[in-house]
Design a protein around this motif. Structure first.
Motif, PDB file in Angstrom:
ATOM      1  N   ARG A 135       0.859  -1.232  -0.060  1.00  0.00           N
ATOM      2  CA  ARG A 135      -0.039  -0.123   0.060  1.00  0.00           C
ATOM      3  C   ARG A 135       0.573   1.105   0.113  1.00  0.00           C
ATOM      4  O   ARG A 135       0.327   2.539  -0.498  1.00  0.00           O
ATOM      5  CB  ARG A 135      -0.976  -0.020   1.383  1.00  0.00           C
ATOM      6  N   GLY A 136       1.990   1.117   0.335  1.00  0.00           N
ATOM      7  CA  GLY A 136       3.005   2.392   0.440  1.00  0.00           C
ATOM      8  C   GLY A 136       3.213   2.900  -0.694  1.00  0.00           C
ATOM      9  O   GLY A 136       2.996   4.571  -0.684  1.00  0.00           O
ATOM     10  N   PRO A 137       3.449   2.477  -1.774  1.00  0.00           N
ATOM     11  CA  PRO A 137       3.550   3.195  -3.105  1.00  0.00           C
ATOM     12  C   PRO A 137       2.470   4.233  -3.567  1.00  0.00           C
ATOM     13  O   PRO A 137       2.617   5.365  -3.919  1.00  0.00           O
ATOM     14  CB  PRO A 137       4.065   2.090  -4.069  1.00  0.00           C
ATOM     15  N   ILE A 138       1.147   3.629  -3.061  1.00  0.00           N
ATOM     16  CA  ILE A 138      -0.066   4.517  -3.467  1.00  0.00           C
ATOM     17  C   ILE A 138       0.126   5.741  -2.585  1.00  0.00           C
ATOM     18  O   ILE A 138      -0.035   6.976  -3.120  1.00  0.00           O
ATOM     19  CB  ILE A 138      -1.292   3.683  -3.373  1.00  0.00           C
ATOM     20  N   SER A 139       0.196   5.484  -1.383  1.00  0.00           N
ATOM     21  CA  SER A 139       0.231   6.906  -0.297  1.00  0.00           C
ATOM     22  C   SER A 139       1.649   7.729  -0.829  1.00  0.00           C
ATOM     23  O   SER A 139       1.396   8.958  -0.873  1.00  0.00           O
ATOM     24  CB  SER A 139       0.275   6.275   1.174  1.00  0.00           C
ATOM     25  N   ALA A 140       2.576   7.053  -1.109  1.00  0.00           N
ATOM     26  CA  ALA A 140       3.771   8.009  -1.462  1.00  0.00           C
ATOM     27  C   ALA A 140       3.400   8.781  -2.947  1.00  0.00           C
ATOM     28  O   ALA A 140       3.846  10.046  -2.977  1.00  0.00           O
ATOM     29  CB  ALA A 140       4.972   7.121  -1.833  1.00  0.00           C
ATOM     30  N   GLU A 141       2.762   8.117  -3.725  1.00  0.00           N
ATOM     31  CA  GLU A 141       2.511   8.937  -5.008  1.00  0.00           C
ATOM     32  C   GLU A 141       1.423  10.094  -4.775  1.00  0.00           C
ATOM     33  O   GLU A 141       1.680  11.152  -5.353  1.00  0.00           O
ATOM     34  CB  GLU A 141       1.892   7.742  -6.076  1.00  0.00           C
ATOM     35  N   ILE A 142       0.665   9.866  -3.836  1.00  0.00           N
ATOM     36  CA  ILE A 142      -0.485  10.833  -3.414  1.00  0.00           C
ATOM     37  C   ILE A 142       0.219  11.982  -2.816  1.00  0.00           C
ATOM     38  O   ILE A 142      -0.112  13.167  -3.159  1.00  0.00           O
ATOM     39  CB  ILE A 142      -1.515  10.379  -2.596  1.00  0.00           C
ATOM     40  N   ALA A 143       1.248  11.823  -1.972  1.00  0.00           N
ATOM     41  CA  ALA A 143       1.994  12.851  -1.349  1.00  0.00           C
ATOM     42  C   ALA A 143       2.960  13.598  -2.337  1.00  0.00           C
ATOM     43  O   ALA A 143       2.716  14.912  -2.327  1.00  0.00           O
ATOM     44  CB  ALA A 143       2.999  12.126  -0.251  1.00  0.00           C
TER      45      ALA A 143
ATOM     46  N   PRO B 128     -12.054   2.643  -6.002  1.00  0.00           N
ATOM     47  CA  PRO B 128     -10.960   1.532  -6.455  1.00  0.00           C
ATOM     48  C   PRO B 128     -11.215   0.562  -5.509  1.00  0.00           C
ATOM     49  O   PRO B 128     -11.313   0.672  -4.166  1.00  0.00           O
ATOM     50  CB  PRO B 128      -9.661   2.045  -6.551  1.00  0.00           C
ATOM     51  N   ILE B 129     -11.337  -0.757  -5.937  1.00  0.00           N
ATOM     52  CA  ILE B 129     -11.348  -1.864  -5.245  1.00  0.00           C
ATOM     53  C   ILE B 129     -10.025  -2.461  -4.769  1.00  0.00           C
ATOM     54  O   ILE B 129      -9.887  -2.964  -3.891  1.00  0.00           O
ATOM     55  CB  ILE B 129     -12.380  -3.018  -5.773  1.00  0.00           C
ATOM     56  N   ILE B 130      -9.137  -2.439  -5.882  1.00  0.00           N
ATOM     57  CA  ILE B 130      -7.732  -3.128  -5.746  1.00  0.00           C
ATOM     58  C   ILE B 130      -6.828  -2.017  -6.029  1.00  0.00           C
ATOM     59  O   ILE B 130      -7.077  -0.883  -6.315  1.00  0.00           O
ATOM     60  CB  ILE B 130      -7.684  -4.206  -6.755  1.00  0.00           C
ATOM     61  N   ILE B 131      -5.457  -2.526  -5.648  1.00  0.00           N
ATOM     62  CA  ILE B 131      -4.480  -1.444  -5.837  1.00  0.00           C
ATOM     63  C   ILE B 131      -3.957  -1.863  -7.002  1.00  0.00           C
ATOM     64  O   ILE B 131      -3.373  -2.869  -7.600  1.00  0.00           O
ATOM     65  CB  ILE B 131      -3.316  -1.817  -4.539  1.00  0.00           C
ATOM     66  N   VAL B 132      -3.654  -0.728  -7.911  1.00  0.00           N
ATOM     67  CA  VAL B 132      -2.954  -0.859  -9.100  1.00  0.00           C
ATOM     68  C   VAL B 132      -1.679   0.043  -9.042  1.00  0.00           C
ATOM     69  O   VAL B 132      -1.934   1.169  -8.772  1.00  0.00           O
ATOM     70  CB  VAL B 132      -3.647  -0.261 -10.250  1.00  0.00           C
ATOM     71  N   HIS B 133      -0.378  -0.616  -9.228  1.00  0.00           N
ATOM     72  CA  HIS B 133       0.561   0.197  -8.898  1.00  0.00           C
ATOM     73  C   HIS B 133       0.900   1.050 -10.355  1.00  0.00           C
ATOM     74  O   HIS B 133       0.464   0.551 -11.410  1.00  0.00           O
ATOM     75  CB  HIS B 133       1.807  -0.557  -8.560  1.00  0.00           C
TER      76      HIS B 133
ATOM     77  N   ALA C  99      -5.336   2.139   5.541  1.00  0.00           N
ATOM     78  CA  ALA C  99      -5.222   0.879   6.240  1.00  0.00           C
ATOM     79  C   ALA C  99      -5.075   1.239   7.790  1.00  0.00           C
ATOM     80  O   ALA C  99      -5.329   0.337   8.752  1.00  0.00           O
ATOM     81  CB  ALA C  99      -3.902   0.269   5.922  1.00  0.00           C
ATOM     82  N   LEU C 100      -4.490   2.382   7.951  1.00  0.00           N
ATOM     83  CA  LEU C 100      -4.226   2.916   9.357  1.00  0.00           C
ATOM     84  C   LEU C 100      -5.982   3.299  10.043  1.00  0.00           C
ATOM     85  O   LEU C 100      -5.958   2.810  11.203  1.00  0.00           O
ATOM     86  CB  LEU C 100      -3.717   4.108   9.684  1.00  0.00           C
ATOM     87  N   VAL C 101      -6.880   3.950   9.200  1.00  0.00           N
ATOM     88  CA  VAL C 101      -8.055   3.915   9.829  1.00  0.00           C
ATOM     89  C   VAL C 101      -8.839   2.572  10.081  1.00  0.00           C
ATOM     90  O   VAL C 101      -9.290   2.514  11.040  1.00  0.00           O
ATOM     91  CB  VAL C 101      -8.885   4.838   8.894  1.00  0.00           C
ATOM     92  N   THR C 102      -8.613   1.639   9.144  1.00  0.00           N
ATOM     93  CA  THR C 102      -9.084   0.371   9.318  1.00  0.00           C
ATOM     94  C   THR C 102      -8.587  -0.201  10.734  1.00  0.00           C
ATOM     95  O   THR C 102      -9.202  -0.866  11.415  1.00  0.00           O
ATOM     96  CB  THR C 102      -8.803  -0.620   7.971  1.00  0.00           C
ATOM     97  N   ALA C 103      -7.140   0.010  10.766  1.00  0.00           N
ATOM     98  CA  ALA C 103      -6.789  -0.758  11.999  1.00  0.00           C
ATOM     99  C   ALA C 103      -7.322  -0.030  13.329  1.00  0.00           C
ATOM    100  O   ALA C 103      -7.257  -0.785  14.230  1.00  0.00           O
ATOM    101  CB  ALA C 103      -5.216  -0.742  11.780  1.00  0.00           C
ATOM    102  N   VAL C 104      -7.264   1.200  13.199  1.00  0.00           N
ATOM    103  CA  VAL C 104      -7.955   1.926  14.360  1.00  0.00           C
ATOM    104  C   VAL C 104      -9.112   1.368  14.901  1.00  0.00           C
ATOM    105  O   VAL C 104      -9.470   1.226  15.994  1.00  0.00           O
ATOM    106  CB  VAL C 104      -7.626   3.490  14.452  1.00  0.00           C
ATOM    107  N   ILE C 105     -10.076   1.209  13.658  1.00  0.00           N
ATOM    108  CA  ILE C 105     -11.478   0.585  14.028  1.00  0.00           C
ATOM    109  C   ILE C 105     -11.532  -0.697  14.578  1.00  0.00           C
ATOM    110  O   ILE C 105     -12.244  -0.921  15.437  1.00  0.00           O
ATOM    111  CB  ILE C 105     -12.302   0.755  12.575  1.00  0.00           C
ATOM    112  N   GLU C 106     -10.515  -1.395  14.029  1.00  0.00           N
ATOM    113  CA  GLU C 106     -10.660  -2.886  14.595  1.00  0.00           C
ATOM    114  C   GLU C 106      -9.636  -3.020  15.783  1.00  0.00           C
ATOM    115  O   GLU C 106      -9.563  -4.236  16.219  1.00  0.00           O
ATOM    116  CB  GLU C 106     -10.082  -3.615  13.126  1.00  0.00           C
ATOM    117  N   ARG C 107      -9.033  -1.912  16.284  1.00  0.00           N
ATOM    118  CA  ARG C 107      -8.109  -2.171  17.437  1.00  0.00           C
ATOM    119  C   ARG C 107      -6.887  -2.977  17.077  1.00  0.00           C
ATOM    120  O   ARG C 107      -6.688  -3.792  18.018  1.00  0.00           O
ATOM    121  CB  ARG C 107      -8.963  -2.488  18.661  1.00  0.00           C
TER     122      ARG C 107
END
Length: 318
Positions: free
Chosen positions: A98-106, A168-173, A273-281
């Motif tokens: 997932r990191g490359p997607i967030s890096a591209e956005i930044a 988007p449903i899947i990650i496309v690099h 992923a961080l939001v989902t992890a926080v919700i799911e503890r």
């Protein structure tokens, strides 16, 4: 330079240690039982006390807090970031996927903020108190005031009703399908870029107005140089240092803002992923991703400091 880098490395280590301790303590004192989040209320109620103790021990959550914290630091030093409670994949796999997607956005947001903010700031500074200056300042204040997640939701709704936008449903690099990858990152990149571009415009206007009144700029004009050359070669380089500083700070806001914006656009990046992890503890995922964000922010600010010497030869680090 070596002494400066060593000093900054010590400061960075202390900062990251403080961040790690803070997020570790916060996640442990928050109300709620991780087993309830994992198994659900009914599943947790059906379990025997022995099963609960065994599962907590398997997850490493039954040890004393100092032991858990020390083990986490040792694992980080060894490159072991742990596994998600829910999905079974490691945090390292999530970061690599997932990191490359967030890096591209930044990066896209940073580029857009400069492409939009710097020309607007220069135009406002060259024509102060004019109609273009007033419009530019009003738009800057508007984009500074509007929360990124709210603008993201409005954008998603507009795209949904006008163009039938689908999350988007899947990650496309980028290396898999550049066009589809661009469709995933373009929305969050523009939303975050416009917000940061407003800060860039305000700062560049203020700094350029101050530099234009300096003696060396008047001297350049007296030599007969065209106004464009005076601004680009003499005034602008001296006005860029504060702009670069705030740009480095804004990258931290981009990292934080991307969490909500990715969630709004449904982009499967690290923010979501961080939001989902926080919700799911999902404690392991949360604490490692937060520490990663802190590490990136610290490294960016060190690079910003080092860029000063490259832009201004008078600056030397000892």
């Amino acid at each position: 330079m070596r002494k400066y880098l060593a000093r900054r490395a010590v400061y960075a280590a202390v900062t990251l240690l403080g961040v790690s301790l803070s997020i570790f303590v916060i996640l442990r004192v928050l109300p709620g039982d991780p087993l309830v989040a994992i198994l659900g209320a009914e599943g947790h109620a059906r379990m025997s006390k022995e099963d609960r103790v065994r599962i907590m021990a398997d997850l490493g959550l039954s040890d004393p807090l100092p032991v858990q914290y020390g083990r986490w630091l040792v694992d980080i030093g060894a490159g072991r970031l742990g596994k998600s409670f829910f999905r079974g994949d490691t945090v390292a796999e999530q970061i690599l996927h997932r990191g490359p997607i967030s890096a591209e956005i930044a990066v896209l947001a940073l580029v857009i903020s400069w492409l939009v903010g710097l020309p607007v700031g220069i135009l406002s500074a060259l024509k102060p108190n004019s109609l273009p200056d007033g419009v530019a300042r009003a738009m800057s204040v508007l984009f500074i005031a509007v929360p990124g997640f709210w603008l993201a939701m409005l954008t998603v709704l507009a795209l949904l009703f006008w163009f039938g936008y689908k999350q988007p449903i899947i990650i496309v690099h980028l290396w898999q399908d550049p066009w589809q990858n661009l469709q995933i990152i373009i929305g969050p990149g523009i939303v975050l870029g416009l917000a940061q571009g407003a800060y860039i415009a305000r700062m560049s206007r203020s700094c350029l107005l101050e530099v234009i009144s300096e003696d060396f700029v008047r001297t350049a004009r007296a030599k007969g140089l065209r106004e464009g050359l005076v601004v680009l070669r003499h005034a602008l380089p001296n006005a860029l240092l504060p702009v670069i500083t705030i740009s480095g700070v804004l990258l931290g806001f981009v990292l934080g803002g991307s969490v909500a914006v990715e969630q709004a656009f449904g982009v499967p990046g690290l923010g979501r992923a961080l939001v989902t992890a926080v919700i799911e503890r999902d404690i392991i995922v949360v604490q490692n991703l937060v520490l990663l964000y802190a590490l990136i922010f610290v490294l960016v600010n060190v690079l910003v400091d080092l860029s000063y010497a490259w832009l201004d030869p008078r600056i030397r680090y000892g």
